[in-house]
Write a protein that holds these residues in place. Structure first.
Motif, mmCIF file in Angstrom:
data_model
loop_
_atom_site.group_PDB
_atom_site.id
_atom_site.type_symbol
_atom_site.label_atom_id
_atom_site.label_comp_id
_atom_site.label_asym_id
_atom_site.label_seq_id
_atom_site.Cartn_x
_atom_site.Cartn_y
_atom_site.Cartn_z
ATOM 1 N N GLY A 240 -61.089 -88.074 -28.209
ATOM 2 C CA GLY A 240 -62.175 -87.981 -29.174
ATOM 3 C C GLY A 240 -62.153 -86.779 -30.086
ATOM 4 O O GLY A 240 -63.126 -86.523 -30.798
ATOM 5 N N HIS A 241 -61.065 -85.998 -30.125
ATOM 6 C CA HIS A 241 -61.002 -84.772 -30.922
ATOM 7 C C HIS A 241 -60.253 -84.986 -32.235
ATOM 8 O O HIS A 241 -59.400 -85.881 -32.332
ATOM 9 N N PRO A 242 -60.503 -84.144 -33.240
ATOM 10 C CA PRO A 242 -59.768 -84.262 -34.506
ATOM 11 C C PRO A 242 -58.278 -83.992 -34.359
ATOM 12 O O PRO A 242 -57.472 -84.516 -35.139
ATOM 13 N N GLY A 243 -57.892 -83.137 -33.391
ATOM 14 C CA GLY A 243 -56.479 -82.826 -33.210
ATOM 15 C C GLY A 243 -55.873 -82.178 -34.437
ATOM 16 O O GLY A 243 -56.412 -81.210 -34.976
ATOM 17 N N GLU A 244 -54.767 -82.725 -34.920
ATOM 18 C CA GLU A 244 -54.101 -82.167 -36.101
ATOM 19 C C GLU A 244 -54.722 -82.654 -37.399
ATOM 20 O O GLU A 244 -54.323 -82.237 -38.484
ATOM 21 N N HIS A 245 -55.711 -83.532 -37.311
ATOM 22 C CA HIS A 245 -56.267 -84.169 -38.506
ATOM 23 C C HIS A 245 -57.576 -83.541 -38.952
ATOM 24 O O HIS A 245 -58.382 -84.186 -39.622
#
Length: 289
Positions: A240-245
């Motif tokens: 559920g995280h944005p990560g690299e985006h």
């Protein structure tokens, strides 16, 4: 339930993450007026005219006083923590609130020196001789204990319902936020994959222990405490995280595995908030009748 009321989220950027989610949900009913924003976009205030409802974000990294040491005009990432002094920025606003959602935690992993009554009592991650070294759970517990003690001893705060949102874990794999960690999972965990022994779960348990202590004390003084326990649900959402985006132009190359995508799992927090508010509202109506 919130008509004519004032609600504030008190905490760090994950608290702001929750406010943004709630704003998206409430804006389907009414677009609020954006009536205040400070220069760093940390203190915010919105107003919903149709319901005479005010929503605030009050920035507080630690709930207590924590001052960063400056070196040649720049931050050093070394903090002096006053474990017995409340952050005035939220304390001054608290008596005017009907609902306060308190959370914190992600700033308690830095080099810190701990002070009580002006005296150095220990540190975190320091190598100083003759200074007791603590784990990060110590300042975390002391911060929530001090915040709840302030609320329970505040005679002007009796109308405020305090809601504690439990710790929402990050999901960095193969490193931390600043040394290559990432979060590339694309599906939730199942219940059997959640490890209750991890340190983040200990932080959640500390919050619950201090919450129970405060609630029991508050009952004697007419102070109301509620809890929004999101920890287990969020442990199960490494996807559920944005990560690299996350599109951050200042910190390119880093992954954001701490904050939450919208729409997404963080919207659950507002569903739980609604359920807790309804329970508190119904209990108040029963008491008054």
């Amino acid at each position: 339930m919130v008509r004519g009321k004032k609600m504030a989220f008190i905490g760090d950027s994950v608290a702001r993450n929750h406010v943004d989610s709630l704003l998206c949900i409430l804006s389907q009913e009414e677009i609020p007026k954006d009536i205040y924003k400070d220069s760093e976009d940390r203190y915010r205030k919105w107003y919903f005219p149709k319901y005479d409802f005010t929503l605030k974000m009050i920035w507080s990294r630690f709930l207590i006083v924590g001052e960063e040491r400056m070196v040649n005009g720049s931050g050093s990432s070394i903090f002096d923590m006053q474990l017995d002094k409340i952050d005035y920025d939220w304390a001054k606003e608290f008596p005017h609130l009907d609902y306060a959602i308190i959370s914190d935690g992600h700033w308690f992993f830095r080099l810190m020196y701990f002070h009580i009554a002006g005296k150095l009592v220990g540190c975190l991650y320091c190598q100083d001789p003759n200074v007791k070294n603590y784990n990060s759970d110590y300042p975390f517990r002391m911060a929530f204990r001090a915040a709840f003690k302030h609320i329970n001893t505040c005679t002007k705060c009796r109308k405020t319902v305090t809601l504690v949102r439990t710790f929402a874990p990050a999901h960095f794999d193969n490193g931390g936020w600043n040394n290559g960690g990432y979060c590339n999972k694309t599906s939730p965990m199942n219940v059997g994959e959640v490890n209750d022994g991890v340190f983040e779960w200990q932080l959640r348990n500390i919050q619950m222990e201090e919450f129970e202590r405060a609630r029991n004390e508050g009952k004697k003084k007419g102070q109301r405490f509620e809890v929004i326990d999101v920890s287990r649900a969020m442990f199960m959402r490494p996807d559920g995280h944005p990560g690299e985006h996350w599109g951050n132009k200042w910190m390119k190359g880093y992954n954001d595995c701490t904050h939450w995508c919208m729409p997404g799992p963080i919207d659950l927090w507002s569903e739980l908030l609604l359920a807790v508010l309804k329970r508190s509202y119904d209990a108040t109506r029963m008491m008054s009748s």
